[in-house]
Design an enzyme around this catalytic site. Structure first.
Site, PDB file in Angstrom:
ATOM      1  N   TYR A  40     -23.858  92.861 -89.094  1.00 57.36           N
ATOM      2  CA  TYR A  40     -24.799  92.781 -90.122  1.00 57.36           C
ATOM      3  C   TYR A  40     -23.919  92.718 -91.398  1.00 57.36           C
ATOM      4  CZ  TYR A  40     -29.042  92.905 -92.697  1.00 57.36           C
ATOM      5  OH  TYR A  40     -29.917  92.520 -93.505  1.00 57.36           O
ATOM      6  N   LYS A  95     -43.303  80.381 -68.854  1.00 60.67           N
ATOM      7  CA  LYS A  95     -42.550  79.321 -69.256  1.00 60.67           C
ATOM      8  C   LYS A  95     -41.250  79.804 -69.399  1.00 60.67           C
ATOM      9  CE  LYS A  95     -42.226  74.845 -68.799  1.00 60.67           C
ATOM     10  NZ  LYS A  95     -43.424  73.799 -69.287  1.00 60.67           N
ATOM     11  N   ASP A 138     -49.470  73.047 -73.000  1.00 59.41           N
ATOM     12  CA  ASP A 138     -50.763  73.498 -73.093  1.00 59.41           C
ATOM     13  C   ASP A 138     -51.645  73.300 -74.161  1.00 59.41           C
ATOM     14  OD1 ASP A 138     -50.302  74.230 -70.411  1.00 59.41           O
ATOM     15  OD2 ASP A 138     -50.694  76.435 -70.826  1.00 59.41           O
ATOM     16  N   ALA A 196     -57.148  60.546 -66.273  1.00 55.62           N
ATOM     17  CA  ALA A 196     -56.771  59.830 -67.358  1.00 55.62           C
ATOM     18  C   ALA A 196     -56.404  60.823 -68.516  1.00 55.62           C
ATOM     19  CB  ALA A 196     -57.922  58.760 -67.741  1.00 55.62           C
ATOM     20  N   GLY A 197     -55.894  62.238 -68.219  1.00 56.50           N
ATOM     21  CA  GLY A 197     -55.572  62.795 -69.323  1.00 56.50           C
ATOM     22  C   GLY A 197     -53.938  62.414 -69.535  1.00 56.50           C
ATOM     23  N   ALA A 199     -51.201  64.020 -68.606  1.00 52.04           N
ATOM     24  CA  ALA A 199     -50.264  63.841 -67.516  1.00 52.04           C
ATOM     25  C   ALA A 199     -50.318  62.705 -66.846  1.00 52.04           C
ATOM     26  CB  ALA A 199     -50.120  64.965 -66.496  1.00 52.04           C
ATOM     27  N   ASN A 319     -42.863  70.869 -61.925  1.00 54.89           N
ATOM     28  CA  ASN A 319     -42.229  70.539 -63.092  1.00 54.89           C
ATOM     29  C   ASN A 319     -40.982  71.536 -63.139  1.00 54.89           C
ATOM     30  OD1 ASN A 319     -44.467  69.066 -63.592  1.00 54.89           O
ATOM     31  ND2 ASN A 319     -44.628  69.817 -65.708  1.00 54.89           N
TER      32      ASN A 319
END
Length: 765
Positions: A40, A95, A138, A196-197, A199, A319
């Protein structure tokens, strides 16, 4: 497990001992006033000035280059929906954990309190100077598309919405290999998409880059087929509105080559599957219940190539195969964005990796004799250690070739070595161990099940599918404790001291006496001993009524090991048993031997301990690199202690020349490859990463492993018994629940290995 119990366990996991799953850890020294003055004021002014001169110096003097923001507004969290930014934080921390353990990327999770697109984008842009990359997570569609598009355009660091592109990248790699196996061409196949989202649309977009024709994609959402007359479709959905009004899923499936499911469970029927073309490709990725059950699907069509989102079936589209390594490659070349070229590089890298010979460590982790490219293996496994060294460089190269890399890599061999080193910073071996056990769970006797922590460990072993517990102890106490912790599974409970165990106790006593009556054992002794749980449990294993035994939680190691030594024979060809502890260090697992049995082993003993430990290291899928340690280096001392280590090494070099082993050597040289190579270039260990330490006596091994465990909170699995004919393992006195679960997994894997050996012996005879 009761729902309430599972809920309580999840809440405790997140709350104790400290709330949350991540923390900030200093990377520089801070012990002295000098250190603090550099960290510092006033020393920190110097890097500040350098960055002010050239903003790119921020990568040189700060953590920005290895720091990713996981950002959400909590509008589409898992299957929970719009639960708000605060409620999404545990997911974002999770995550962050995956980023760290799979690719050594640091993360700050950021939950933004707005649903307004412009406000969200402005917030992210304002904090972007802190980070080397942005992982969006999300965020509900269609807002997620606009948010990502604008941030990619307006920021000069990598941005990716993993919910869209992660699934798209992994499933594209799977599709490439599935088409090859089915002998079909991408530009000719008919694909039906349920969902049909974000992803599903990202998958379709990436499939187009593989050669799939847009007019050959028929897409459904919850309201039916996407067609040109619908007025409720987003611009991105309109791209795939080529279906015929009134067509249902069953009609669309007739003659289809590929089904991609990112929707709801059990909507694909066996009849629909039967109507598909030859060699149908089915990616049923709804979680936890896929669009069609895996077993139903493979029993309906023998020519099917199938993937799901589940880990308990082949071809898991996960994923975690993508995002850690995509960001790793992007960060390492300081990419300004993650573009289509980089995504496709990840696709092709994953597809090619599935065709490469699989390391034994991966085969062992998944309980396979040999994983080979084929219908049940079209994408790599999440535990494959090569992912970081294959996918990250491919992404980095694509960034360079597409002109978005600001810090190009020139020495690729060195880069891959650095990537491999990053893998040592977590406990992957524990996950591999549990995964291996789950492939063929065995019957495990928990000899002290009337202790709460032991029973908790047995419960976890049961519920995680690691093994099949047999509980020994006071039955009434065990039943009370089971009710208290919500352990409602019907498992065997035995008490060797009760009348209902009389017949079994007498059977075991007679069997033991018959085997040992010419070795000083009387029938009365045998009958008396069988009232003790460790004797009784050991005989259960000897008689084949259990596959493995774990004990030792409530008694000292010497008192626990005594009955084991009396009842369990040594393995064929073994003259001395020993123990090893697997220490989960930040450089990867290191085995310490002998930590519990042999007080002052001879040179011959040390050689045998080294061989048994090396065999155990191989059992975990690792190549043993063995250092026989001492306070002496290659003859620098003529003491008796150093001499016996030298003799052991000489024996091993002569009779086991293929074993990578050397010594006597001081432990600092053994663990520092560069220092060893410079000082002792002749050593078989030079330039290699030692993963096994054989100590000259029990004192040294025991003190060192316990000191490492307590000072640095290094997880330890062991002591693992070496040289017994049966899978029997002993807990440390007062072991934690986690340690007991790990030891139970070791016992199961040991039982698997011994079963294989027994079967091979039967075949040879």
């Amino acid at each position: 497990m009761h729902k309430d119990t599972k809920r309580r366990e999840a809440l405790l996991y997140h709350a104790k001992p400290n709330p949350g799953k991540i923390q900030v850890v200093p990377t520089k020294k801070y012990a002295t006033q000098r250190d603090l003055s550099l960290a510092y004021s006033p020393g920190v002014a110097e890097p500040c000035l350098e960055i002010a001169k050239d903003v790119n110096n921020v990568y040189k003097y700060t953590a920005k280059g290895n720091l990713v923001a996981v950002i959400t507004n909590g509008t589409a969290v898992l299957g929970l929906g719009d639960i708000g930014p605060e409620a999404s934080k545990p997911v974002m921390e999770g995550k962050a954990l995956l980023f760290k353990i799979f690719a050594d990327i640091d993360v700050f999770d950021i939950e933004v309190g707005t649903k307004d697109i412009d406000a969200f984008i402005e917030t992210v842009k304002n904090i972007a100077p802190t980070f080397g990359g942005i992982n969006l997570e999300d965020i509900k569609a269609p807002e997620s598309f606009e948010i990502e598009r604008r941030l990619v355009e307006e920021l000069n660091i990598p941005v990716m919405h993993d919910d869209q592109h992660g699934t798209a990248i992994i499933s594209s790699a799977a599709l490439l290999n599935a088409l090859e196996l089915a002998n079909k061409k991408a530009n000719e196949v008919k694909i039906v998409v349920s969902g049909a989202g974000s992803a599903a649309l990202a998958c379709a977009n990436l499939y187009l880059l593989l050669g799939v024709q847009a007019e050959n994609i028929i897409m459904f959402d919850k309201d039916g087929i996407l067609h040109a007359e619908r007025t409720d479709l987003s611009p991105l959905q309109q791209k795939y509105a080529s279906g015929k009004k009134g067509t249902n899923l069953g009609d669309a499936m007739k003659g289809a080559d590929v089904f991609l499911g990112l929707s709801a469970g059990n909507i694909l029927t066996p009849e629909m599957l039967l109507n598909m073309a030859h060699d149908p490709i089915v990616f049923a990725m709804a979680n936890p219940v896929p669009e069609i059950d895996y077993n139903v699907a493979i029993n309906t069509r023998k020519d099917i190539i199938m993937a799901t989102g589940r880990s308990d079936h082949p071809n898991q589209v996960n994923n975690v195969l993508g995002f850690p390594y995509i960001f790793r490659g992007a960060l390492d070349v300081r990419a300004t964005k993650i573009n289509e070229a980089m995504k496709m590089a990840a696709v092709h890298a994953l597809a090619e990796l599935a065709k490469m010979p699989v390391p034994e460590q991966v085969n062992i982790a998944y309980g396979e004799t040999k994983l080979n490219f084929g219908r049940d293996y079209i994408i790599p496994k999440p535990f494959d250690p090569r992912l970081i060294t294959i996918v990250a460089p491919a992404v980095a190269k694509a960034a360079m070739e597409s002109g978005v890399a600001q810090n190009p890599i020139s020495d690729w061999e060195k880069y891959e070595e650095e990537l491999a080193e990053r893998l040592g910073s977590d406990n992957k071996m524990v996950r591999l161990l549990a995964n291996r056990a789950k492939t063929d769970p065995k019957r495990i006797v928990f000899a002290e099940a009337d202790h709460l922590d032991v029973l908790k460990a047995a419960q976890i072993v049961m519920e995680e599918g690691i093994g099949k517990p047999i509980l020994l102890g006071n039955k009434e106490t065990i039943l009370e404790l089971k009710e208290e912790i919500g352990f409602d599974a019907d498992v065997p409970i035995l008490d060797p001291k009760t009348k209902e165990s009389d017949d079994k106790r007498m059977q075991y006593a007679n069997s033991f006496w018959e085997a040992r009556k010419r070795r000083g054992i009387t029938l009365l002794d045998a009958q008396k001993w069988m009232r003790e749980r460790n004797y009784f449990a050991a005989m259960m294993v000897n008689e084949g009524e259990a596959d493995a035994l774990v004990t030792g939680y409530s008694r000292s190691y010497p008192s626990t090991v005594k009955p084991i030594m009396q009842l369990i024979d040594k393995a064929p060809g073994v003259s001395r048993i020993a123990t090893t502890n697997m220490m989960m260090t930040n450089r990867g697992p290191i085995f310490f031997s002998d930590t519990a049995i042999n007080m002052n082993p001879t040179a011959d003993d040390l050689a045998k301990i080294a061989l048994m430990t090396a065999k155990t290291v191989r059992m975990f899928g690792l190549q043993p690199v063995v250092a026989m340690v001492s306070y002496s280096n290659f003859g620098s001392s003529s003491s008796e202690s150093a001499e016996k280590v030298r003799q052991a090494v000489a024996y091993l070099h002569k009779y086991y020349p293929d074993l990578i082993v050397d010594g006597e050597i001081q432990v600092d040289f053994a663990l520092n490859p560069e220092m060893l190579k410079n000082k002792f270039p002749f050593s078989k260990l030079a330039g290699k990463k030692v993963n096994t330490l054989i100590f000259p006596n029990l004192e040294a091994a025991n003190i060192n492993y316990k000191m490492l465990k307590e000072l640095y909170k290094v997880d330890s699995i062991g002591p693992i018994m070496l040289g017994l004919d049966k899978p029997v393992h002993i807990f440390q006195l007062g072991a934690s629940v986690e340690e007991m679960v790990n030891m139970a997994a070791v016992a199961v894997v040991d039982a698997q290995e011994k079963e294989k050996r027994y079967k091979s012996l039967k075949v040879s005879f």
